[in-house]
Scaffold this motif. Sequence first.
Motif, PDB file in Angstrom:
ATOM      1  N   TRP A 184       0.591  -1.020  -0.281  1.00  0.00           N
ATOM      2  CA  TRP A 184       0.176   0.286   0.204  1.00  0.00           C
ATOM      3  C   TRP A 184       0.800   1.356   0.187  1.00  0.00           C
ATOM      4  CZ3 TRP A 184      -0.916  -4.445   2.066  1.00  0.00           C
ATOM      5  CH2 TRP A 184      -2.228  -5.438   2.184  1.00  0.00           C
ATOM      6  N   TYR A 185       0.651   2.321  -0.352  1.00  0.00           N
ATOM      7  CA  TYR A 185       1.061   3.368  -0.379  1.00  0.00           C
ATOM      8  C   TYR A 185       0.036   4.116  -0.798  1.00  0.00           C
ATOM      9  CZ  TYR A 185      -0.124   3.735  -5.469  1.00  0.00           C
ATOM     10  OH  TYR A 185      -0.229   3.429  -7.086  1.00  0.00           O
ATOM     11  N   GLN A 186       1.139   5.845   0.311  1.00  0.00           N
ATOM     12  CA  GLN A 186       0.026   7.331   0.040  1.00  0.00           C
ATOM     13  C   GLN A 186       1.537   8.088  -0.431  1.00  0.00           C
ATOM     14  OE1 GLN A 186      -0.145   8.148   4.333  1.00  0.00           O
ATOM     15  NE2 GLN A 186      -1.218  10.696   3.529  1.00  0.00           N
ATOM     16  N   TYR A 187       0.696   9.396  -1.209  1.00  0.00           N
ATOM     17  CA  TYR A 187       1.919  10.032  -1.834  1.00  0.00           C
ATOM     18  C   TYR A 187       2.465  11.483  -0.450  1.00  0.00           C
ATOM     19  CZ  TYR A 187       2.331   8.896  -6.528  1.00  0.00           C
ATOM     20  OH  TYR A 187       2.132   7.894  -7.533  1.00  0.00           O
ATOM     21  N   LEU A 188       3.153  11.558  -0.373  1.00  0.00           N
ATOM     22  CA  LEU A 188       2.617  12.473   0.943  1.00  0.00           C
ATOM     23  C   LEU A 188       3.645  13.997   0.414  1.00  0.00           C
ATOM     24  CD1 LEU A 188       5.108  10.964   3.800  1.00  0.00           C
ATOM     25  CD2 LEU A 188       2.237  10.734   3.316  1.00  0.00           C
ATOM     26  N   ASN A 189       4.108  14.121  -0.428  1.00  0.00           N
ATOM     27  CA  ASN A 189       4.740  14.961  -1.420  1.00  0.00           C
ATOM     28  C   ASN A 189       4.124  14.547  -2.913  1.00  0.00           C
ATOM     29  OD1 ASN A 189       5.072  16.867  -2.207  1.00  0.00           O
ATOM     30  ND2 ASN A 189       7.068  16.728  -2.787  1.00  0.00           N
ATOM     31  N   ILE A 194       9.877   2.592  -6.711  1.00  0.00           N
ATOM     32  CA  ILE A 194      10.976   3.713  -6.641  1.00  0.00           C
ATOM     33  C   ILE A 194      10.519   3.824  -8.269  1.00  0.00           C
ATOM     34  CG2 ILE A 194      13.270   4.243  -7.596  1.00  0.00           C
ATOM     35  CD1 ILE A 194      13.705   2.774  -4.492  1.00  0.00           C
ATOM     36  N   LYS A 195       9.941   2.764  -8.883  1.00  0.00           N
ATOM     37  CA  LYS A 195      10.462   3.044  -9.929  1.00  0.00           C
ATOM     38  C   LYS A 195       8.413   3.913 -10.653  1.00  0.00           C
ATOM     39  CE  LYS A 195      11.378  -1.006 -11.723  1.00  0.00           C
ATOM     40  NZ  LYS A 195      11.022  -2.579 -11.946  1.00  0.00           N
ATOM     41  N   THR A 196       8.122   4.406  -9.797  1.00  0.00           N
ATOM     42  CA  THR A 196       6.738   5.099 -10.442  1.00  0.00           C
ATOM     43  C   THR A 196       7.278   6.238  -9.668  1.00  0.00           C
ATOM     44  OG1 THR A 196       5.702   4.719  -7.981  1.00  0.00           O
ATOM     45  CG2 THR A 196       5.401   3.133 -10.084  1.00  0.00           C
ATOM     46  N   THR A 212       7.190  12.341  -2.583  1.00  0.00           N
ATOM     47  CA  THR A 212       8.094  11.726  -1.013  1.00  0.00           C
ATOM     48  C   THR A 212       6.321  10.483  -0.913  1.00  0.00           C
ATOM     49  OG1 THR A 212       9.418  13.156   0.246  1.00  0.00           O
ATOM     50  CG2 THR A 212       8.408  11.680   1.762  1.00  0.00           C
ATOM     51  N   ILE A 213       6.881   9.333  -0.762  1.00  0.00           N
ATOM     52  CA  ILE A 213       5.671   8.560  -1.085  1.00  0.00           C
ATOM     53  C   ILE A 213       5.689   7.642   0.857  1.00  0.00           C
ATOM     54  CG2 ILE A 213       4.457   6.436  -1.857  1.00  0.00           C
ATOM     55  CD1 ILE A 213       4.915   7.676  -4.415  1.00  0.00           C
ATOM     56  N   LYS A 214       5.119   7.420   1.203  1.00  0.00           N
ATOM     57  CA  LYS A 214       5.113   6.650   2.271  1.00  0.00           C
ATOM     58  C   LYS A 214       4.781   5.043   1.430  1.00  0.00           C
ATOM     59  CE  LYS A 214       2.902   7.210   6.230  1.00  0.00           C
ATOM     60  NZ  LYS A 214       2.092   7.101   7.494  1.00  0.00           N
ATOM     61  N   PHE A 215       5.725   3.901   1.792  1.00  0.00           N
ATOM     62  CA  PHE A 215       5.042   2.464   1.605  1.00  0.00           C
ATOM     63  C   PHE A 215       4.711   1.757   3.114  1.00  0.00           C
ATOM     64  CE2 PHE A 215       7.338   4.232  -2.078  1.00  0.00           C
ATOM     65  CZ  PHE A 215       7.339   4.144  -3.240  1.00  0.00           C
ATOM     66  N   SER A 246       8.023   2.362   4.839  1.00  0.00           N
ATOM     67  CA  SER A 246       9.138   2.877   4.453  1.00  0.00           C
ATOM     68  C   SER A 246       8.082   4.204   3.837  1.00  0.00           C
ATOM     69  CB  SER A 246      10.468   1.916   3.336  1.00  0.00           C
ATOM     70  OG  SER A 246      11.220   2.797   3.288  1.00  0.00           O
ATOM     71  N   ILE A 247       9.348   5.385   4.371  1.00  0.00           N
ATOM     72  CA  ILE A 247       8.898   6.524   3.709  1.00  0.00           C
ATOM     73  C   ILE A 247       9.847   6.875   2.711  1.00  0.00           C
ATOM     74  CG2 ILE A 247       8.852   8.872   4.591  1.00  0.00           C
ATOM     75  CD1 ILE A 247       7.332   7.867   6.874  1.00  0.00           C
ATOM     76  N   VAL A 248      10.152   7.010   1.701  1.00  0.00           N
ATOM     77  CA  VAL A 248      11.227   7.325   0.491  1.00  0.00           C
ATOM     78  C   VAL A 248      11.117   8.864   0.679  1.00  0.00           C
ATOM     79  CG1 VAL A 248      11.769   6.072  -1.755  1.00  0.00           C
ATOM     80  CG2 VAL A 248      10.811   4.593   0.310  1.00  0.00           C
ATOM     81  N   THR A 249      11.875   9.469  -0.329  1.00  0.00           N
ATOM     82  CA  THR A 249      11.849  10.704  -0.905  1.00  0.00           C
ATOM     83  C   THR A 249      12.788  10.277  -2.216  1.00  0.00           C
ATOM     84  OG1 THR A 249      11.679  11.860   0.530  1.00  0.00           O
ATOM     85  CG2 THR A 249      12.235  13.371  -1.001  1.00  0.00           C
ATOM     86  N   ILE A 250      12.292  10.389  -2.968  1.00  0.00           N
ATOM     87  CA  ILE A 250      13.928  10.235  -4.575  1.00  0.00           C
ATOM     88  C   ILE A 250      14.276  12.204  -4.560  1.00  0.00           C
ATOM     89  CG2 ILE A 250      13.494  10.728  -7.196  1.00  0.00           C
ATOM     90  CD1 ILE A 250      12.984   8.309  -5.756  1.00  0.00           C
TER      91      ILE A 250
END
Length: 184
Positions: free
Chosen positions: A73-78, A133-135, A141-144, A169-173
Motif C-alpha cells: 500500500w502507498y500514500q503520496y506525502l508529496n 521507486i520506478k513509479t 515522497t511516498i509512504k509505503f 518506509s517513507i521514501v523521497t527521490i
Amino acid sequence: MKTRLTLFLISLIFLASCKEPEVRRPVSYSKSHTLVATIDPLKKVNSIEERKIEEYIKRDSTATYLVSPNGYWYQYLNKVDQESNTPKKGDIAELSYEILDLNNQIIYSKEELGVKEYKVDKEDFIPALQQGIKTMKKGETIKFVIPSYSAFGVVGDNNKIGINESIISIVTIINIKENPENEN
C-alpha cells in the motif's frame, strides 16, 4: 565330452542368472509434504499481516492509501504533478528513506541510513521499494506500507527487523541520474 558338459552347465548357469531387473526401493519411503505443509502457515501469516496493515490504514483515516498490484500500500506525502521522468532500469535513483514499524516507531532513521544511490533493477533492495521507486518522480515522497513478503520476509534483516514483520518506509527521490545507455 567333459568340455561339452562343462560348457552346457556354464550356459545353463548364465541363462538362469539373467532375469528382469527389480526396481530398488528406498530403505525408508515417505512422501515429501514440505511444500504443502508450509503453504497453510504462510497463508495464515500473510492473513494476519494483512489485517494488521488494514488496521494501521484505518487508524490513519485522514490519508488516502492506494493498493499496488505488487502487494503493498502507498500514500503520496508529496506528489509532483509536473511532467517529469521516473527512474528506468540502470538509472541511479538518489533517495533518502527511513523504516518504521506499524506503530510508527522508527526502526532505521534517515540519518542512520543516509542517502542511498540505488541502481534501478541492477542491485538488491527491499522488493516493494524496487517496484515503487520506478513509479516516483524527482522530489516526490511516498509512504509505503509493506507486508513482510515484500520486505525482509521470514528471516527479517538479522538485526532490528524481526521475522514476518510488516514495515513502513517513507521514501523521497532526491535526484535521478539517467543511464546514458537508456538514451539509445
